[in-house]
Design an enzyme around this catalytic site. Structure first.
Site, PDB file in Angstrom:
ATOM      1  N   LYS A 171       7.492  61.389   6.592  1.00 13.49           N
ATOM      2  CA  LYS A 171       8.277  60.319   5.962  1.00 13.49           C
ATOM      3  C   LYS A 171       9.683  60.269   6.556  1.00 13.49           C
ATOM      4  O   LYS A 171      10.240  59.182   6.773  1.00 13.49           O
ATOM      5  CB  LYS A 171       8.347  60.541   4.457  1.00 13.49           C
ATOM      6  CG  LYS A 171       9.143  59.471   3.695  1.00 13.49           C
ATOM      7  CD  LYS A 171       8.547  58.076   3.863  1.00 13.49           C
ATOM      8  CE  LYS A 171       9.403  56.993   3.181  1.00 13.49           C
ATOM      9  NZ  LYS A 171       9.318  57.055   1.712  1.00 13.49           N
ATOM     10  N   LYS A 239      20.083  57.719   0.915  1.00 15.52           N
ATOM     11  CA  LYS A 239      19.665  59.033   0.402  1.00 15.52           C
ATOM     12  C   LYS A 239      18.741  59.731   1.387  1.00 15.52           C
ATOM     13  O   LYS A 239      18.897  60.926   1.684  1.00 15.52           O
ATOM     14  CB  LYS A 239      18.978  58.844  -0.957  1.00 15.52           C
ATOM     15  CG  LYS A 239      18.497  60.124  -1.624  1.00 15.52           C
ATOM     16  CD  LYS A 239      17.029  60.436  -1.353  1.00 15.52           C
ATOM     17  CE  LYS A 239      16.091  59.415  -1.935  1.00 15.52           C
ATOM     18  NZ  LYS A 239      14.654  59.784  -1.718  1.00 15.52           N
TER      19      LYS A 239
END
Length: 293
Positions: A171, A239
């Site tokens: 990811k 983030k």
């Protein structure tokens, strides 16, 4: 029918719960607010007051929350899954968090007799609604095979990439490529406009060449039309880049493009655009141009 638990009833979690309910499963959903409990009941699931309560009679526990600290809290905290789940329960985390912390979470769950897959997703809320997510999985292959029929209700591509933590590595790589490309599109749109050309015509010209990509098709028109309404909120990409940056620095990796994009994302959030789409990297870039004399 399998009893499932789901923790993280947000923009991604809600459609995922709906798809699993449609497959005939009973689902306990951990919620903190009365209005969320009402929404859970309206879908046909059972609201619970804590992750531990939701996990108590579940065969599989899904989590999809925002940060590393959130995952640690709902799985390992005082009211976490670890205090309610039966030995052998399979925990599947769809959050995007630190791969280093993920390996530690897996070890701590395994020490308590629980199994764990890290399974972050790509595709955003639209992919969750359409059940077309790409799911990148780290963990034991036998656990994945048990979970596969459930995951197939949520996504079209399920890729096993290695041991625990590998899903998060995949990811992170996805985010590096994706958001660095978005920054490149923003710079191309800035350059096109500076030369007095129509950004949309530029997009049409380059879309079928080597510059063509899913990100160009998605983000290019948004920038050309100056439509910065969120598909995926930019604060989430900020983030994610923070996670990548932290690991890269710990490993002494030189990643100049990642560092540059991380800085742009921080500026975006500082400008109050964190809940806008990441295509708003374009107005951030525009705001940084020197004043013409």
């Amino acid at each position: 029918m399998t009893t499932l638990a789901f923790i993280g009833f947000g923009a991604m979690g809600r459609p995922m719960v709906r798809h699993l309910l449609a497959a005939g499963h009973h689902i306990n959903v951990s919620v903190r607010r009365p209005e969320a409990a009402d929404a859970v009941r309206a879908l046909g699931a059972q609201p619970c007051s804590s992750p531990a309560e939701a996990a108590r009679d579940a065969d599989v526990v899904f989590t999809n929350v925002t940060s590393t600290a959130d995952v640690e809290d709902v799985l390992l905290g005082a009211h976490g899954v670890i205090h309610g789940a039966r030995p052998g329960t399979l925990c599947i985390d769809h959050s995007t968090i630190s791969p280093v912390a993920t390996r530690d979470i897996a070890k701590r769950l395994q020490a308590a007799g629980l199994r764990f897959l890290d399974a972050p997703v790509s595709g955003g809320a639209a992919g969750a609604e359409a059940a077309t997510l790409t799911i990148m999985v780290g963990g034991d292959s036998a656990d994945l095979e048990q979970a596969r029929p459930l995951l197939e209700r949520l996504g079209k591509t399920i890729a096993h990439v290695g041991a625990a933590g590998s899903g998060q590595v995949a990811k992170a790589c996805n985010q590096i490529v994706q958001v660095t490309t978005i920054q490149g599109i923003a710079e191309a749109m800035l350059f096109a406009t500076s030369q007095g050309t129509d950004p949309q015509k530029i997009l049409d010209a380059i879309a079928t060449g080597f510059a063509g990509s899913r990100m160009l098709d998605l983000m290019g028109p948004k920038m050309a039309q100056r439509d910065f309404k969120a598909g995926i909120e930019a604060r989430l990409h900020e983030k994610d880049f923070g996670l990548v940056r932290e690991v890269a620095r710990e490993q002494h990796l030189y990643m100049p493009a990642m560092e540059a994009v991380a800085a742009q994302l921080r500026t975006l959030v500082e400008q109050g655009r964190g809940r806008d789409d990441t295509s708003s990297l374009l107005p951030v870039l525009e705001s940084q141009q020197p004043t013409k004399r």
